[in-house]
Design an enzyme around this catalytic site. Sequence first.
Site, PDB file in Angstrom:
ATOM      1  CB  CYS A  44      -0.905   0.011   1.227  1.00  0.00           C
ATOM      2  SG  CYS A  44      -1.997   1.454   1.290  1.00  0.00           S
TER       3      CYS A  44
ATOM      4  CG  ASP B 140      -6.425   7.188  -2.584  1.00  0.00           C
ATOM      5  OD1 ASP B 140      -5.491   7.623  -1.879  1.00  0.00           O
ATOM      6  OD2 ASP B 140      -6.997   6.116  -2.354  1.00  0.00           O
ATOM      7  CG  ASN B 141      -3.249   5.623  -4.517  1.00  0.00           C
ATOM      8  OD1 ASN B 141      -2.727   5.240  -3.468  1.00  0.00           O
ATOM      9  ND2 ASN B 141      -4.320   5.037  -5.020  1.00  0.00           N
TER      10      ASN B 141
END
Length: 887
Positions: free
Chosen positions: A183, A319-320
């Site tokens: 992750c 996100d990310n």
Amino acid sequence: MSSTTASLSSFSGRSSLQTSPETTPPSSPEPQRQSLKTESTSISLPETLPPVPSNAVISQIDEKDAGTPDAWLNRDPRMVRLTGKHPFNSEAKLDDLFAAVSMMDCKSSQGYDTEEVSTCQGFLTPSELFYVRNHGAVPQINEDEGTNWRVSIEGQVANPLQLSIQDLKDRFQVVTLPVTLVCAGNRRKEQNVVRKGLGFNWGAAGVSTALFTGVYLADILEAAKPIFVDGKRPAHVIFEGADQLPNGPYGTSHLLSWARNKTRGMLIAWAMNGQPLTPDHGYPLRLVSPGNIGGRMVKWLTKIQVSHEESQHYLHFWDNKLLPTQVMPEEARAERKWWYDPRYIINELNTNSAIAKPDHNEGYAYSGGGRRINRVEISIDDGTTWQLAEISYPEDLYRAVIHEDEVYGKLDLTDRDTCFCWCFWSFPIATNDLKDSPAVMVRAMDEGLSGQPRDMYWNATSMMNNWWFRTAIHVEDGNKLRFEHPTMAGTTNGGWMERLKAEGQNVLQPVFGDASDKAIQQVPAPPKPAEHIPEANEPWFVVAGEVYDGTGFLKDHPGRGDSITLVAGEDATEDFMAIHSPQGKAQLAQFHIGTLDLKEILHENKEEVTIDPIFLSKTKWKKATLESLQVVSHDSRVYRFALQAPDQHLGLPTGQHVFCRLRRKVPQDQHGKTEVVEGELVQRAYTPVSPADAKGYIDLLIKLYLPNDKYSMGGKMTSGFNELEVGETMEFKGPLGSFVWQGKGMCTWRGVERKVRKLGMLCGGSGITPILQVLKGVIEDSEDMDTEMWCIDANKTFEDILCREELDSLVKKSNGRFKLHHTLSAVPDGWTGSKGRMTHSMYEKHLPKPSDDALVLICGPEAMINQTAKPLLTELGWDVEKQLVIF
């Protein structure tokens, strides 16, 4: 330790893993394991390869899933939950993860010599201990639906396809690859201790490895044949899952050039470790993209689309992302530009490492993009010198065999040099050397010479944290060693970062061992003391014994200049460390002017506590005692604090705020008993709701942001309020703020006096408090009969409207001079106000027209201010720089 040597163990590479401190409760008993039931699953891999773990039998639903959409799933209770009950985001404890394959299993496999035995331990992760990142509920897909599952290949292709899993097996070569998944938030809690970012608290175990079976994405794309359409080049491959989320299903994309390259190993997979994917891991079909972050691997895959543009899915953008370190979380939430800038997207993993077991002789490491870890280094002297650890790559065992069967298809890494899995490392250290060392540090480097930095790159998403992994060493009872890791995953307290922060250290520059014997410096210290005598208007202050001149930063300080002048002439160390980000701490150095000279200070004369006629002071904190609290809604309370005397005035001008500070309470286990100790110092500015002429008390209306499924930690300050009990104290300082309502239609803003006849007011939720203060100041002014006011109050539900009765009372008292309008996200039956967010037409109808004698006051979330108010007011003709007062 009884032995003469100890071993450090870890993985290094594009993410990290850590052990929990010794205070971690014992793991739950390991579940019973089962073998595969179908005839085909009895096929085993060559004995020279690491043994494949079988799935465990989890006999019942974890009680933490009760009442959630995932209540149909059986999950291993040993997993550490990071986001409360739902959605399920979790990692294993390091001991469980690292020992996932027992030494007994290893020894039963022929082909290993003594040294090789340890290298297989924990290499492949059982599905029940494999980390999980879910954004919502797991899709409920039964066996029949899974058997008939189909994925579509569409978009800019000459041959659109609809393929079942059986179609994939029949049309393309089935392959198996060992792959480590990580992750992007791994080790995030370390960053969150420094300053809370936008994500929840991953420890260092957001990483796992499995054998994934499927077909190459490149083969599917070759069959579909990407093409130009309307002159637009096919450049991206978009993937979409079946999960149902508030802003649409999870989706993301990869470059088409990557997807067509088999050496990158992208698979459309239906099995892990020789068994069907479990629901948490994407049953029945998922994308596996070796060397990239887990966020680029879509689960429950339904669609593959070739396109000229990248994915437009909500979470592909929101996100990310690794945002610049100077972008604060509030700024990131409010401004879309950061999320849509392609420079900040995260794809490949970065080099990372962490110590797993100080008392065993195994460890592991890995890198992203297929790059091999070529060195892991250990330091026991604060990074002054480094020594090389031994590295072993179990992944290399797969390069020595070619295997093919009906379950795994073809497992052949003989012509592949890329490294997509973690490696193991070990380093023996004499126990006496450990006893003399305050900490052990590890760093790794891959074959592309990408290494781990000494210093943390803090960022608003708290992603890709890979500074040196440091384990503190404590010597107890003369010869017993206790190891302390940086943090503990999830909401569990512990670790040297929280401890040092509570002690007042700068955790970005940690000092281990006996701090009393070392010079703890928050900032670089120059050799000479400050000799200049400041002028009265020069706000000098002290942080950790160093003197700074804040004069040049008064206009640019995000908390306004009075945040600096409040601490002028004082030691501001506690205040500064409590509220400033890494960016703010880095900026401090440019205002440094000298070192505090303590030679003249021979005695510390403590002043007797005196009770001033006015409670508030800009130069010193004063304590007030919690007298009572009143529940006003499901998440809001009014806290009444008694001042030092019943007849004491607060001393707060209308339109100004107060600073409040307290120390959090931290439960600790002391010899089997829970004791509460003082924790982190937190502070924030609030506007009281008590009347301006109130004596002897101050009332604060606080909306509580407590830990929940979405925010595992909640708000630090409001959680601190929630921990207060009647009779306990809080400290106050003030007043502060750039706006003062003087009365008779006059105000002072940014030091300039001006006449105001019309006031527009915008507030959201608890932002009503400063607005209410000004409203009362105008309406209760017997010498002001001319000032007119308009207010739009935004809330989620009718029950969330704070001070509703008082607002209605002020409408009646105003004789038509105050017009109030409410808007709600969810409206009850018979609602006469507006629904939804504030709009152009709402502003036009319920605010005054722009004029030279008009101002707009606003207090609410950053998004409401920057994304809604400023653009809409500008469209309506307001000069937001000269006419918008932001509380």
